[in-house]
Design a protein around this motif. Structure first.
Motif, PDB file in Angstrom:
ATOM      1  N   LEU A  67      34.246 -37.557  20.573  1.00 28.48           N
ATOM      2  CA  LEU A  67      33.748 -38.631  20.051  1.00 28.48           C
ATOM      3  C   LEU A  67      32.176 -38.671  20.423  1.00 28.48           C
ATOM      4  CD1 LEU A  67      36.577 -41.181  20.624  1.00 28.48           C
ATOM      5  CD2 LEU A  67      36.287 -40.088  18.600  1.00 28.48           C
ATOM      6  N   HIS A  68      31.339 -39.406  19.592  1.00 31.82           N
ATOM      7  CA  HIS A  68      30.022 -39.253  19.920  1.00 31.82           C
ATOM      8  C   HIS A  68      29.816 -39.924  21.569  1.00 31.82           C
ATOM      9  CE1 HIS A  68      28.797 -37.634  16.298  1.00 31.82           C
ATOM     10  NE2 HIS A  68      29.408 -38.550  15.609  1.00 31.82           N
ATOM     11  N   TYR A  69      30.791 -41.051  21.799  1.00 28.10           N
ATOM     12  CA  TYR A  69      30.468 -41.829  22.930  1.00 28.10           C
ATOM     13  C   TYR A  69      31.461 -41.262  23.986  1.00 28.10           C
ATOM     14  CZ  TYR A  69      34.590 -44.008  20.935  1.00 28.10           C
ATOM     15  OH  TYR A  69      35.819 -44.307  20.483  1.00 28.10           O
ATOM     16  N   SER A  70      31.940 -40.252  23.826  1.00 34.10           N
ATOM     17  CA  SER A  70      32.855 -39.521  24.919  1.00 34.10           C
ATOM     18  C   SER A  70      32.288 -38.288  25.602  1.00 34.10           C
ATOM     19  CB  SER A  70      33.965 -39.173  24.147  1.00 34.10           C
ATOM     20  OG  SER A  70      34.852 -38.339  24.989  1.00 34.10           O
ATOM     21  N   GLU A  71      32.492 -38.026  26.812  1.00 34.78           N
ATOM     22  CA  GLU A  71      32.035 -36.776  27.478  1.00 34.78           C
ATOM     23  C   GLU A  71      33.303 -35.767  27.583  1.00 34.78           C
ATOM     24  OE1 GLU A  71      30.797 -37.671  31.458  1.00 34.78           O
ATOM     25  OE2 GLU A  71      29.013 -38.761  30.605  1.00 34.78           O
ATOM     26  N   ASN A  72      34.331 -36.113  26.871  1.00 29.77           N
ATOM     27  CA  ASN A  72      35.490 -35.081  26.922  1.00 29.77           C
ATOM     28  C   ASN A  72      35.183 -33.886  25.857  1.00 29.77           C
ATOM     29  OD1 ASN A  72      36.868 -36.068  28.929  1.00 29.77           O
ATOM     30  ND2 ASN A  72      38.149 -37.404  27.571  1.00 29.77           N
ATOM     31  N   LEU A  73      35.618 -32.667  26.087  1.00 32.07           N
ATOM     32  CA  LEU A  73      35.284 -31.709  24.955  1.00 32.07           C
ATOM     33  C   LEU A  73      36.724 -31.347  24.211  1.00 32.07           C
ATOM     34  CD1 LEU A  73      33.259 -29.361  27.419  1.00 32.07           C
ATOM     35  CD2 LEU A  73      32.339 -30.714  25.519  1.00 32.07           C
ATOM     36  N   ARG A  74      36.597 -30.617  23.189  1.00 28.43           N
ATOM     37  CA  ARG A  74      37.522 -30.006  22.436  1.00 28.43           C
ATOM     38  C   ARG A  74      37.076 -28.914  21.853  1.00 28.43           C
ATOM     39  NH1 ARG A  74      38.155 -34.852  17.440  1.00 28.43           N
ATOM     40  NH2 ARG A  74      35.991 -34.242  16.594  1.00 28.43           N
ATOM     41  N   LEU A  75      37.903 -28.037  21.477  1.00 33.38           N
ATOM     42  CA  LEU A  75      37.500 -27.052  20.553  1.00 33.38           C
ATOM     43  C   LEU A  75      36.919 -27.246  19.255  1.00 33.38           C
ATOM     44  CD1 LEU A  75      40.433 -24.488  21.169  1.00 33.38           C
ATOM     45  CD2 LEU A  75      37.982 -24.536  22.197  1.00 33.38           C
ATOM     46  N   ARG A  76      35.948 -26.712  18.498  1.00 34.15           N
ATOM     47  CA  ARG A  76      35.405 -26.845  17.163  1.00 34.15           C
ATOM     48  C   ARG A  76      36.607 -26.556  16.233  1.00 34.15           C
ATOM     49  NH1 ARG A  76      30.088 -27.376  16.778  1.00 34.15           N
ATOM     50  NH2 ARG A  76      28.854 -26.715  18.725  1.00 34.15           N
ATOM     51  N   GLU A  77      36.422 -27.167  15.172  1.00 31.11           N
ATOM     52  CA  GLU A  77      37.357 -27.170  14.057  1.00 31.11           C
ATOM     53  C   GLU A  77      37.755 -25.809  13.736  1.00 31.11           C
ATOM     54  OE1 GLU A  77      38.208 -29.199   9.757  1.00 31.11           O
ATOM     55  OE2 GLU A  77      36.453 -29.728  10.799  1.00 31.11           O
ATOM     56  N   ASN A  78      38.940 -25.269  13.496  1.00 27.88           N
ATOM     57  CA  ASN A  78      39.326 -24.078  13.105  1.00 27.88           C
ATOM     58  C   ASN A  78      39.108 -22.879  13.955  1.00 27.88           C
ATOM     59  OD1 ASN A  78      39.781 -24.877  10.357  1.00 27.88           O
ATOM     60  ND2 ASN A  78      37.591 -24.607   9.703  1.00 27.88           N
ATOM     61  N   VAL A  79      38.866 -23.522  15.092  1.00 25.08           N
ATOM     62  CA  VAL A  79      38.781 -22.402  16.504  1.00 25.08           C
ATOM     63  C   VAL A  79      40.232 -22.439  17.194  1.00 25.08           C
ATOM     64  CG1 VAL A  79      37.750 -21.902  18.734  1.00 25.08           C
ATOM     65  CG2 VAL A  79      36.451 -22.662  16.961  1.00 25.08           C
ATOM     66  N   THR A  80      40.983 -21.424  17.377  1.00 28.29           N
ATOM     67  CA  THR A  80      42.090 -21.479  18.116  1.00 28.29           C
ATOM     68  C   THR A  80      42.139 -20.177  19.133  1.00 28.29           C
ATOM     69  OG1 THR A  80      43.325 -22.255  16.215  1.00 28.29           O
ATOM     70  CG2 THR A  80      44.662 -21.021  17.880  1.00 28.29           C
ATOM     71  N   LEU A  81      42.539 -20.466  20.429  1.00 25.97           N
ATOM     72  CA  LEU A  81      42.317 -19.600  21.299  1.00 25.97           C
ATOM     73  C   LEU A  81      43.790 -19.139  21.691  1.00 25.97           C
ATOM     74  CD1 LEU A  81      39.667 -20.784  23.626  1.00 25.97           C
ATOM     75  CD2 LEU A  81      39.438 -19.131  21.660  1.00 25.97           C
ATOM     76  N   PRO A  82      44.227 -17.884  21.674  1.00 22.23           N
ATOM     77  CA  PRO A  82      45.484 -17.407  22.408  1.00 22.23           C
ATOM     78  C   PRO A  82      45.757 -17.487  23.790  1.00 22.23           C
ATOM     79  CG  PRO A  82      44.065 -15.629  22.059  1.00 22.23           C
ATOM     80  CD  PRO A  82      43.248 -16.734  21.541  1.00 22.23           C
ATOM     81  N   VAL A  83      46.949 -17.355  24.269  1.00 23.26           N
ATOM     82  CA  VAL A  83      47.219 -17.710  25.643  1.00 23.26           C
ATOM     83  C   VAL A  83      46.224 -16.966  26.707  1.00 23.26           C
ATOM     84  CG1 VAL A  83      49.217 -16.128  25.811  1.00 23.26           C
ATOM     85  CG2 VAL A  83      49.013 -17.935  27.232  1.00 23.26           C
ATOM     86  N   GLU A  84      46.031 -15.495  26.413  1.00 21.77           N
ATOM     87  CA  GLU A  84      45.393 -14.645  27.210  1.00 21.77           C
ATOM     88  C   GLU A  84      43.896 -15.217  27.386  1.00 21.77           C
ATOM     89  OE1 GLU A  84      48.703 -12.306  25.167  1.00 21.77           O
ATOM     90  OE2 GLU A  84      47.077 -13.675  24.646  1.00 21.77           O
TER      91      GLU A  84
END
Length: 398
Positions: A67-84
């Motif tokens: 969120l704009h007022y949050s410092e927490n990060l998340r992956l960008r939309e449509n970005v998916t990372l495998p377990v490795e």
């Protein structure tokens, strides 16, 4: 055409020969190839590692703020990372001294876009809430050794989300197992410390404040354990509670005090294949009737293939004892091991044993950790890689 074919064959033959000469390694044949830096190669940094370095220093390339007022990060939309990729990203972040802040760990909150199975976070500043996020991936392996910010609250998260855990290492975390643990409702109302029904490997190290009642309660529900490491733990009592772990094949009791009191219980663990009762503290490595104690251990545990008695007097005085069996007379310069002359150990730890056992002859072992020669020192360095209090004495000898 025939001449060309023969020429090609000759070139191929000599190129193979030259390649084998150039790349031939002279390390000891008794040491596994994976221990040799030459055999494994020291090539330049891979493109994948360069990419990880860039991402770790430029997280905005794959992340955005929740969120704009949050410092927490998340992956960008449509970005998916495998377990490795996820596991490597987390490991490199921790191993390179970068903070494992809640801001960074929040990337793994989305279990659809990220996957984790094995997490190794040795010596990090991870806290309880961040560990909860990682555990919610239903990990099968977790190492959070030397993580001082973890508290007893993490025990609840391990129980809640640790149903798939098969390996757990929580060594040297005093706040995770505080002395006041038994006074907390979490323990009083239950007959366990953690529940992890599939757990097979457990490591708790450097816990000198815990009592025998703690270990009894901790191990009671963990009946599937095959490997247990209690290095530098004190006051284990008479260790009778270990007898419920009938599947145990590996037991490490490095630098445990009053080990002589534990020997009767240890000798009843008939499935043991690896036993480590080594010491770096001279005052704890002295036994009465050492040869008799060692013979009792070895003869009671017929499946042992690996034994470590480094830093103790269990190797005796060095006077060979001759015995006789169906194969004829046999002897060993380590009296307590005379019964294993025809059944050699795969590994035997004799580093800094009293009366210099590693310098003797007729030692029934294929690999020996000691300080008698270069090969023994290399084996010791490999075996005691995480024991900084044990190996420095080698520097005075070479």
């Amino acid at each position: 055409m025939l001449i060309q074919f023969l020429n090609n064959e000759v070139i191929h033959f000599y190129s193979k020969m030259i390649h084998s000469i150039i790349h031939k390694c002279c390390h000891s044949k008794s040491l596994p190839p994976e221990c040799c830096a030459f055999c494994n190669g020291n090539g330049p940094e891979t493109l994948l590692d360069i990419c990880f370095d860039y991402i770790l220093t430029n997280l905005h390339t794959i992340c955005e703020y929740e969120l704009h007022y949050s410092e927490n990060l998340r992956l960008r939309e449509n970005v998916t990372l495998p377990v490795e990729i996820c596991e490597r990203l987390l490991y490199l972040r921790a191993s390179r001294g970068l903070r494992l802040s809640p801001r960074f760990v929040s990337i793994f909150r989305d279990q659809l876009a990220t996957k984790l199975k094995r997490v190794k976070l040795y010596n990090t500043d991870i806290d309880d809430d961040s560990l909860k996020i990682l555990l919610q991936h239903r990990l099968i392996s977790l190492d959070v050794s030397h993580s001082p910010l973890l508290t007893a609250n993490s025990l609840k998260y391990i129980t809640a989300f640790g149903g798939n855990l098969t390996s757990l290492s929580v060594g040297d975390n005093m706040n995770l197992f505080p002395a006041s643990l038994f006074g907390q409702p979490y323990v009083i109302d239950r007959d366990y410390i953690i529940l992890a029904p599939r757990l097979r490997r457990l490591s708790i190290r450097n816990s000198e404040i815990l009592r025998p009642e703690f270990y009894m309660l901790l191990l009671k529900p963990l009946l599937n354990l095959t490997h247990l490491d209690l290095s530098n733990c004190s006051d284990l009592g008479d260790f009778h509670y270990i007898l419920d772990l009938i599947n145990l094949t590996s037991l490490i009791l490095y630098n445990v005090n009053k080990l002589e009191n534990l020997i009767p219980a240890i000798c009843k663990l008939k499935n043991l294949r690896h036993l480590d009762i080594s010491q770096s503290k001279d005052e704890n490595g002295t036994y009465e009737n050492p040869s008799k104690v060692l013979a009792t251990i070895v003869e009671s545990l017929p499946r042992l293939t690996s034994l470590d008695i480094s830093g103790t007097n269990l190797a005796g005085s060095g006077v060979a004892e001759r015995t006789e069996d169906c194969f004829g007379p046999y002897a060993s310069d380590i009296p307590g091991l005379s019964s294993r002359v025809h059944n050699k150990f795969q590994f035997l730890g004799l580093y800094e044993t009293q009366r210099g056992a590693c310098f003797r002859h007729d030692i029934p072992a294929k690999l020996i950790a000691g300080n008698a020669n270069e090969e023994q020192v290399l084996v010791a360095a490999l075996a005691y890689l995480d024991r900084s209090d044990m190996l420095p004495r080698t520097r005075n000898k070479f």
